[in-house]
Scaffold this motif. Structure first.
Motif, PDB file in Angstrom:
ATOM      1  N   SER A  71       0.499  -1.354  -0.064  1.00 22.94           N
ATOM      2  CA  SER A  71      -0.086   0.063  -0.196  1.00 22.94           C
ATOM      3  C   SER A  71       0.724   1.143  -0.269  1.00 22.94           C
ATOM      4  N   ALA A  72       0.205   2.205   0.008  1.00 22.99           N
ATOM      5  CA  ALA A  72       0.734   3.609  -0.792  1.00 22.99           C
ATOM      6  C   ALA A  72       1.919   3.934   0.395  1.00 22.99           C
ATOM      7  N   PRO A  73       1.458   4.062   1.983  1.00 21.77           N
ATOM      8  CA  PRO A  73       2.492   4.165   3.088  1.00 21.77           C
ATOM      9  C   PRO A  73       3.878   3.706   3.272  1.00 21.77           C
ATOM     10  N   ARG A  74       4.102   2.818   2.455  1.00 23.20           N
ATOM     11  CA  ARG A  74       5.119   1.801   2.959  1.00 23.20           C
ATOM     12  C   ARG A  74       5.841   2.017   2.417  1.00 23.20           C
ATOM     13  N   ALA A  75       7.565   1.783   2.560  1.00 16.43           N
ATOM     14  CA  ALA A  75       8.629   2.313   2.063  1.00 16.43           C
ATOM     15  C   ALA A  75       9.198   0.261   2.316  1.00 16.43           C
ATOM     16  N   ARG A  76      10.363   0.394   1.361  1.00 16.14           N
ATOM     17  CA  ARG A  76      10.206  -0.896   1.115  1.00 16.14           C
ATOM     18  C   ARG A  76      11.837  -1.512   1.871  1.00 16.14           C
ATOM     19  N   GLY A  77      12.392  -0.402   2.323  1.00 10.63           N
ATOM     20  CA  GLY A  77      13.769  -1.092   2.884  1.00 10.63           C
ATOM     21  C   GLY A  77      13.813  -1.878   3.699  1.00 10.63           C
ATOM     22  N   ILE A  78      12.948  -2.115   5.056  1.00 10.26           N
ATOM     23  CA  ILE A  78      12.882  -3.385   5.669  1.00 10.26           C
ATOM     24  C   ILE A  78      12.975  -4.702   4.534  1.00 10.26           C
ATOM     25  N   SER A  79      11.818  -4.465   3.152  1.00 13.66           N
ATOM     26  CA  SER A  79      12.562  -5.552   2.784  1.00 13.66           C
ATOM     27  C   SER A  79      13.879  -6.322   1.967  1.00 13.66           C
ATOM     28  N   TYR A  80      14.611  -4.709   1.948  1.00 20.10           N
ATOM     29  CA  TYR A  80      16.069  -5.244   1.133  1.00 20.10           C
ATOM     30  C   TYR A  80      16.716  -5.706   2.833  1.00 20.10           C
ATOM     31  N   LEU A  81      16.806  -4.964   3.173  1.00 22.64           N
ATOM     32  CA  LEU A  81      17.396  -6.076   4.533  1.00 22.64           C
ATOM     33  C   LEU A  81      16.706  -7.591   5.019  1.00 22.64           C
ATOM     34  N   VAL A  82      15.989  -7.978   5.167  1.00 25.56           N
ATOM     35  CA  VAL A  82      15.750  -9.584   5.377  1.00 25.56           C
ATOM     36  C   VAL A  82      15.691 -10.401   4.312  1.00 25.56           C
ATOM     37  N   ALA A  83      16.016  -9.295   2.853  1.00 25.63           N
ATOM     38  CA  ALA A  83      16.017 -10.231   1.655  1.00 25.63           C
ATOM     39  C   ALA A  83      17.578 -11.365   1.574  1.00 25.63           C
ATOM     40  N   PRO A  84      18.508 -10.810   2.078  1.00 23.57           N
ATOM     41  CA  PRO A  84      19.607 -12.111   2.202  1.00 23.57           C
ATOM     42  C   PRO A  84      18.935 -13.525   2.917  1.00 23.57           C
ATOM     43  N   VAL A  85      18.380 -13.460   3.450  1.00 29.16           N
ATOM     44  CA  VAL A  85      17.496 -14.590   4.052  1.00 29.16           C
ATOM     45  C   VAL A  85      15.946 -14.788   3.430  1.00 29.16           C
ATOM     46  N   ALA A  86      14.894 -13.705   3.859  1.00 27.18           N
ATOM     47  CA  ALA A  86      13.913 -14.795   3.326  1.00 27.18           C
ATOM     48  C   ALA A  86      13.958 -14.755   2.003  1.00 27.18           C
TER      49      ALA A  86
END
Length: 506
Positions: A71-86
């Motif tokens: 949704s509109a308020p979200r930013a993807r920074g935390i997704s980048y942080l968890v990507a190496p594991v997730a």
């Protein structure tokens, strides 16, 4: 430790003294970060499951299930942080350990950056006060952005002050840009509120009037928020449209003082919306009443110590008030994680005053014992709240696992589709896409489109509390599911394409 820990010189140039200080920093700051990691691994990691917001962020980079609607308020920074594991494993435990270690390292780096500005004992106590809060303990291993905004804010203010004091310190400018970018890539709006007092300080304080300071702050905010702005143009109809939609989803931004809501949420409510619950645990909010007094006391001690400590802690306090203002005054609900950046910065003046208080109480055993007991009681209460939240998360995780297993037995196997109540978490646990029909802020498909897709893709719509299915799913096969916390009479309506597995032969 010197006889007066607040009079320790901030800057020395002799190499031997610098090496000695680095060892001292490691002995004092290292245990604080290690204790933070241990507390997370003990209290908040074992057996806990992903929350709703976490699932949205993790699904963006997970190879386990399709991405949930962003949704509109979200930013993807935390997704980048968890990507190496997730991206490589669906294990929540592995993800939690990854984030617990990262957050503990970030705490150590954040405190170490302040070492030329404040004495090590002050920084060690500040780190313990911040890391000991149940919000910091709970969100340390979680895939949520607010704690990382807190670390970015702490680093940004520290690097700003270092660059302001030493115009030739290029590393401080690089750190200022990187820290502001970290806050912006996590939550762009928070980065703007963080940048505001820094830019104003560079304009108001004569010794800090250097164009490089505000330019570096602005560059960091632009770099960190660039992906959010580009995504707004590509997928949300433009930056202004996305900002407007983000405000709508957050309930409409306006004059909504929420101090009372935040106080009631301190008892362990991760989201208080609407916050119409009674204040049933006043003891959990006692430290909130003490916080302004301790901040003012720390600033008073710093003012007597000289202009250096006074300006340092005054800017930290101003930045804390700035990043807290939108959540205390303009958002009509409470989530304790919103105030983590403010708590991180306010821990510095609080610690500065407490270190002076402890030093003054050395010859008074009763006073010293009382102070130690008060701190111990505070840390014990915060740990108990964090443990309670973790236990609740473990129960919820087990319930979602049971629901996902039952849906798979009823024929909902990837590629598949889930809609309705708790579709995001249920779909992710089942390996399905989650899609909601237009009408809510997560609406990503029309009813006709969902029905059309369900003809060839196993699909289910979830309802709770005995509610009827939507009209377009009225003829789908009903099946009772294990209940989820807060959702009694949980039921799935399965499309004809979802065929239940045959029972095993006797």
């Amino acid at each position: 430790m010197a006889s007066d820990p607040l009079t320790e010189p901030a800057v020395r140039t002799r190499p031997a003294v610098a090496r000695s200080r680095r060892r001292s920093d490691l002995w004092l700051l290292g245990p604080v970060a290690a204790a933070y990691a241990a507390a997370q691994l003990l209290l908040a990691v074992p057996g806990t499951g992903l929350g709703w917001d976490e699932t949205v962020y993790v699904s963006q980079v997970s190879g386990h299930a399709p991405a949930a609607f962003f949704s509109a308020p979200r930013a993807r920074g935390i997704s980048y942080l968890v990507a190496p594991v997730a991206a490589f494993t669906p294990s929540v435990t592995a993800l939690r350990i990854h984030l617990a270690l990262l957050s503990s390292g970030a705490l150590l780096v954040s405190l170490r950056l302040w070492r030329p500005l404040l004495p090590t004992p002050v920084l060690a106590l500040a780190g313990a006060l911040f890391a000991g809060l149940w919000t910091a303990l709970t969100y340390g291993p979680q895939a949520m952005p607010n704690l990382w905004v807190a670390f970015g804010s702490l680093m940004a203010v520290g690097c700003f002050l270092r660059a302001a004091r030493a115009p030739g310190d290029r590393r401080a400018l690089v750190g200022l840009c990187a820290a502001t970018a970290l806050a912006a890539v996590m939550r762009p709006a928070d980065a703007l509120w963080l940048a505001l007092p820094l830019v104003c300080a560079a304009a108001v304080v004569p010794q800090w009037r250097r164009p490089a300071l505000p330019a570096t702050v602005a560059a960091g905010a632009v770099l960190g928020g660039a992906s959010w702005a580009v995504e707004a143009e590509l997928h949300h109809g433009g930056l202004l449209t996305r900002l407007h939609r983000a405000g709508e989803i957050q309930g409409g931004l306006g004059w909504h003082p929420a101090l009372w809501d935040h106080l009631r949420a301190l008892g362990g409510r991760t989201l208080c919306r609407p916050c119409d619950v009674p204040w049933s645990q006043p003891v959990t909010g006692l430290w909130w009443f003490a916080l302004p007094v301790l901040v003012v006391g720390g600033l008073a001690v710093a003012h007597r110590a000289g202009p250096g400590p006074w300006r340092t802690l005054l800017l930290a306090t101003a930045a804390a008030l700035s990043v807290a203002a939108p959540y205390l005054l303009f958002v009509g609900y409470a989530a304790p994680r919103f105030l983590l950046p403010a708590y991180a910065l306010l821990s510095l003046p609080v610690s500065y005053g407490l270190v002076r208080l402890f030093a003054a109480a050395r010859g008074r055993p009763l006073v010293l014992t009382g102070l130690c007991l008060a701190l111990a009681a505070h840390f014990a209460l915060q740990a108990a709240i964090s443990a309670t939240l973790a236990a609740r998360s473990r129960v919820t995780a087990a319930a979602f696992a049971a629901v996902a297993a039952e849906l798979r037995r009823q024929g909902l196997r990837p590629p598949c589709l889930v809609s309705g109540e708790e579709a995001v978490r249920t779909g992710f646990r089942t390996g399905c896409a989650s899609r909601q029909v237009h009408g809510g802020h997560d609406g990503s498909i029309s009813a006709a489109g969902l029905v059309r897709l369900a003809r060839s893709t196993p699909a289910a719509v979830l309802v709770a509390g005995g509610a009827p299915p939507p009209p377009w799913a009225a003829r789908w096969r009903p099946h009772d599911l294990p209940p989820l916390p807060g959702l009694p009479a949980f039921r799935a309506y399965l499309a004809p394409s979802a065929r239940a597995a045959a029972p095993p032969p006797r």
